[in-house]
Design a protein around this motif. Structure first.
Motif, PDB file in Angstrom:
ATOM      1  N   LEU A 125       0.804  -1.219   0.000  1.00  0.00           N
ATOM      2  CA  LEU A 125       0.000   0.000   0.000  1.00  0.00           C
ATOM      3  C   LEU A 125       0.840   1.274   0.000  1.00  0.00           C
ATOM      4  CD1 LEU A 125      -2.835  -1.058   2.476  1.00  0.00           C
ATOM      5  CD2 LEU A 125      -2.923  -0.955  -0.015  1.00  0.00           C
ATOM      6  N   ALA A 126       2.165   1.140   0.143  1.00  0.00           N
ATOM      7  CA  ALA A 126       3.024   2.323   0.024  1.00  0.00           C
ATOM      8  C   ALA A 126       2.996   2.879  -1.395  1.00  0.00           C
ATOM      9  CB  ALA A 126       4.462   1.973   0.408  1.00  0.00           C
ATOM     10  N   VAL A 127       2.690   2.036  -2.384  1.00  0.00           N
ATOM     11  CA  VAL A 127       2.671   2.506  -3.779  1.00  0.00           C
ATOM     12  C   VAL A 127       1.532   3.503  -4.010  1.00  0.00           C
ATOM     13  CG1 VAL A 127       2.534   1.803  -6.198  1.00  0.00           C
ATOM     14  CG2 VAL A 127       3.776   0.381  -4.561  1.00  0.00           C
ATOM     15  N   PRO A 128       0.272   3.169  -3.676  1.00  0.00           N
ATOM     16  CA  PRO A 128      -0.769   4.188  -3.873  1.00  0.00           C
ATOM     17  C   PRO A 128      -0.554   5.434  -3.025  1.00  0.00           C
ATOM     18  CG  PRO A 128      -1.664   2.260  -2.733  1.00  0.00           C
ATOM     19  CD  PRO A 128      -0.315   1.880  -3.250  1.00  0.00           C
ATOM     20  N   VAL A 129       0.045   5.289  -1.842  1.00  0.00           N
ATOM     21  CA  VAL A 129       0.334   6.473  -1.025  1.00  0.00           C
ATOM     22  C   VAL A 129       1.314   7.389  -1.761  1.00  0.00           C
ATOM     23  CG1 VAL A 129       1.417   7.282   1.100  1.00  0.00           C
ATOM     24  CG2 VAL A 129      -0.190   5.364   1.169  1.00  0.00           C
ATOM     25  N   ALA A 130       2.357   6.792  -2.347  1.00  0.00           N
ATOM     26  CA  ALA A 130       3.328   7.590  -3.107  1.00  0.00           C
ATOM     27  C   ALA A 130       2.668   8.253  -4.315  1.00  0.00           C
ATOM     28  CB  ALA A 130       4.490   6.707  -3.555  1.00  0.00           C
ATOM     29  N   LEU A 131       1.768   7.545  -4.959  1.00  0.00           N
ATOM     30  CA  LEU A 131       1.064   8.111  -6.107  1.00  0.00           C
ATOM     31  C   LEU A 131       0.154   9.266  -5.696  1.00  0.00           C
ATOM     32  CD1 LEU A 131       0.187   4.768  -7.938  1.00  0.00           C
ATOM     33  CD2 LEU A 131       1.705   6.563  -8.805  1.00  0.00           C
ATOM     34  N   VAL A 132      -0.469   9.172  -4.526  1.00  0.00           N
ATOM     35  CA  VAL A 132      -1.291  10.276  -4.029  1.00  0.00           C
ATOM     36  C   VAL A 132      -0.426  11.518  -3.815  1.00  0.00           C
ATOM     37  CG1 VAL A 132      -2.627  11.093  -2.047  1.00  0.00           C
ATOM     38  CG2 VAL A 132      -3.111   8.854  -3.024  1.00  0.00           C
ATOM     39  N   VAL A 133       0.794  11.332  -3.332  1.00  0.00           N
ATOM     40  CA  VAL A 133       1.716  12.461  -3.167  1.00  0.00           C
ATOM     41  C   VAL A 133       1.991  13.120  -4.524  1.00  0.00           C
ATOM     42  CG1 VAL A 133       4.059  13.119  -2.502  1.00  0.00           C
ATOM     43  CG2 VAL A 133       2.759  11.522  -1.079  1.00  0.00           C
TER      44      VAL A 133
END
Length: 466
Positions: A169-177
Motif C-alpha cells: 500500500l506504500a505505492v498508492p500512497v506515493a502516487l497520491v503524493v
C-alpha cells in the motif's frame, strides 16, 4: 437465457462476484448519468449538447456518488491482478498476458471507430460540413477519453503489480503524493505539472484493486503469502476487507472531501462543470482521491450483503448478462444519443426545454427510455463482437529472443492504440475532419490494433523454417 444459466452454474465457488456487480453498476451509472445530465439545444440552427450541472448547483454533491470512474479502475485493478497472477501460475509471460488482455478492449473499440469513420466519410461525400462531421464524431467518442487512461494502466499492470508485491500500500500512497504535487501546479503553477495526474490518479485506485485481490485470495484460501501477511503499515500488501475498515475509509474520505471542497480550493462537483476553475476529474485531483476513498469504504460496508444477494441465480445471471457486453454499452451509449437527437431533429420534434423547468424534468423519463431502446439495438448488433471475444493461448516464438521480440511488439501495439486514442481526444471538435477522426489518429490506432491482433493469432514474430 439457457446460456446464462449454464454460465451461472459454472461459476467457481471462490469467484468474487461483487467485483462483477460493481463493474456492471459503474458502467450503467455512467451511461444513465451522461444521458440524464445532457442538455440538448440548438447552436446556429444545429443540435448541440452540454452539461446541465452548470445550472443545477444543488446537484453537485450528488456527483460524489455519480462519479463512478474510480470504481471502474478499482474493479479493473482487481481483475487485472487476478488474470495476470493466473497467467503466471500457468507459466505464461507478462507479454503474453498483455496481448491476450488487449482483445476484450481493442476489438469492440476498433468496430466503433471503423463504423464512425465510415459513417462520417459517407456524410462528407454527401456534402456535409467536415467541421460538423467532426463535432458529431467528437461527441460520440467522448467515452474514448476514459479508455486512454484505462488502456495505459492495463499496459502498466505487470510492472505496477510487481511494485505492489514488493511495497504494498506504500505505492498508492506515493502516487497520491504525486497527485498532490500536480494539484499544486494547477493552483500555483506551472499547470503542466498536473498532466501526470491523468495517469497517477487512476493508478492510485488501480493499485487498491491489486490489494483487494490479494486480500480476497487470502480469504478464499484461509492462508496467504507469509511475507505479505506478516507486514504491517504502508508495506502491507492486502487491503483490509472488514466493515471496520470500510467505516474508517468512508468517514475519513468524507471528512477529507469536505475539507478540500468546502474549505479548500476544489469544486464540490466531481464531474466537469462549465466555467469552474478546476475540474476534479480531468485530471484527477486530491478531491477525487478522497471521493474514491469514501466510495471504497461504502463498497466494503456493502460487500457482505451484496455477496449473499449474488448467490441467488437471478441477480447473478443479470450481472453476467451486463458484463458480457459492458464495454459495448459504454462505447456506444453516446452514439445512441447522437442517433436519437438526429432522428428527432429530422422529424422536427426535438424538445429543448430550459434546464430545470418542469418540462425539462418531465422529458427526462421518455428521453431515457428512448435512448435505452436505441442503445439496445446497437448492443444487439455490436455486442457479439465483445461477447464472443476469445483469448487464444499464445503461439508466438519461443526462447529468450522470441519472448523479447514478443514483448517489444506487444508494447509497440499498445503504444499505437494509445497514441491513436490520445490524438483523437486532443484534436478539437471544431477541426475539419472528413472522416470525423484525425487521419493520423486512425492510422496509429489501426496499426497498433493490427499488431496486437497478429500477436494474438501467433503469426507476428514467428520464425520462418530454414
Amino acid at each position: 437465457m439457457r446460456r446464462l444459466r449454464q454460465l451461472a452454474q459454472r461459476t467457481p465457488p471462490g469467484r468474487e462476484r461483487y467485483i462483477d456487480l460493481l463493474r456492471a453498476l459503474a458502467i450503467t451509472m455512467v451511461v444513465l448519468g451522461h444521458w440524464g445530465v445532457t442538455v440538448i439545444g440548438y447552436d446556429h440552427g444545429r443540435p448541440a449538447g452540454h452539461s446541465a450541472l452548470g445550472d443545477l448547483r444543488w446537484a453537485w454533491p450528488l456527483t460524489w456518488v455519480a462519479q463512478v470512474m474510480p470504481v471502474f479502475f478499482l474493479v479493473g485493478g482487481y481483475a487485472n491482478a487476478a488474470s495476470l497472477a493466473a497467467r503466471r501460475r500457468r507459466g505464461g509471460s507478462a507479454a503474453g498476458w498483455l496481448v491476450d488482455r488487449s482483445a476484450r478492449l481493442v476489438r469492440p473499440t476498433t468496430v466503433l471507430l471503423l463504423v464512425l469513420a465510415a459513417g462520417a466519410g459517407v456524410a462528407t461525400l454527401r456534402g456535409a460540413d467536415p467541421a460538423q462531421v467532426r463535432a458529431v464524431v467528437w461527441f460520440a467518442t467522448i467515452p474514448l477519453w476514459f479508455l486512454v487512461a484505462y488502456v495505459a494502466v492495463v499496459a502498466l499492470t505487470p510492472p505496477m503489480y510487481a511494485l505492489h508485491r514488493r511495497f504494498g500500500l506504500a505505492v498508492p500512497v506515493a502516487l497520491v503524493v504525486l497527485v498532490a504535487l500536480g494539484d499544486l501546479g494547477r493552483l500555483l503553477g506551472p499547470a503542466a505539472l498536473a498532466d501526470g495526474n491523468y495517469l497517477f490518479g487512476w493508478l492510485v485506485v488501480h493499485q487498491l484493486g491489486f490489494a483487494w485481490y490479494d486480500a480476497a485470495r487470502a480469504d478464499t484460501r484461509r492462508t496467504g503469502d507469509a511475507a505479505g501477511a506478516g507486514t504491517r503499515g504502508l508495506f502491507r500488501r492486502r487491503l483490509p476487507l472488514s466493515r471496520r475498515a470500510g467505516a474508517v475509509l468512508l468517514g475519513g474520505g468524507l471528512v477529507a472531501l469536505l475539507l478540500l471542497t468546502v474549505l479548500g480550493p476544489y469544486p464540490v462537483a466531481m464531474l466537469h462543470v462549465p466555467g469552474e476553475r478546476l475540474d476534479n476529474a480531468a485530471p484527477p485531483s486530491l478531491a477525487l482521491m478522497a471521493t474514491a476513498a469514501a466510495q471504497l469504504g461504502l463498497i466494503l460496508l456493502l460487500r457482505g450483503p451484496a455477496g449473499r444477494w449474488l448467490r441467488r441465480s437471478g441477480p447473478w445471471q443479470a450481472v453476467l448478462a451486463v458484463n458480457a457486453v459492458v464495454l459495448t454499452l459504454f462505447l456506444w451509449h453516446l452514439t445512441a444519443a447522437v442517433l436519437l437527437v438526429g432522428l428527432l431533429d429530422a422529424l422536427g420534434v426535438l424538445p429543448t426545454p430550459p434546464v430545470g423547468s418542469a418540462a425539462w424534468w418531465a422529458w427526462r423519463v421518455p428521453w431515457l427510455l428512448a435512448l435505452t431502446a436505441v442503445l439496445a439495438v446497437l448492443v444487439a448488433v455490436f455486442g457479439p463482437v465483445e461477447a464472443r471475444t476469445r483469448r487464444p493461448a499464445p503461439t508466438g516464438p519461443a526462447g529468450a529472443n522470441g519472448r523479447r521480440l514478443r514483448a517489444t511488439l506487444a508494447v509497440a501495439g499498445y503504444a499505437g492504440v494509445l497514441a491513436g486514442l490520445l490524438l483523437n481526444s486532443l484534436v478539437p471538435k471544431a477541426a475539419q475532419e472528413p472522416l470525423g477522426l484525425p487521419a493520423p489518429a486512425l492510422v496509429a490506432y489501426l496499426a497498433g490494433a493490427g499488431l496486437l491482433r497478429l500477436l494474438r493469432s501467433g503469426r507476428a514474430g514467428r520464425r520462418r523454417p530454414g
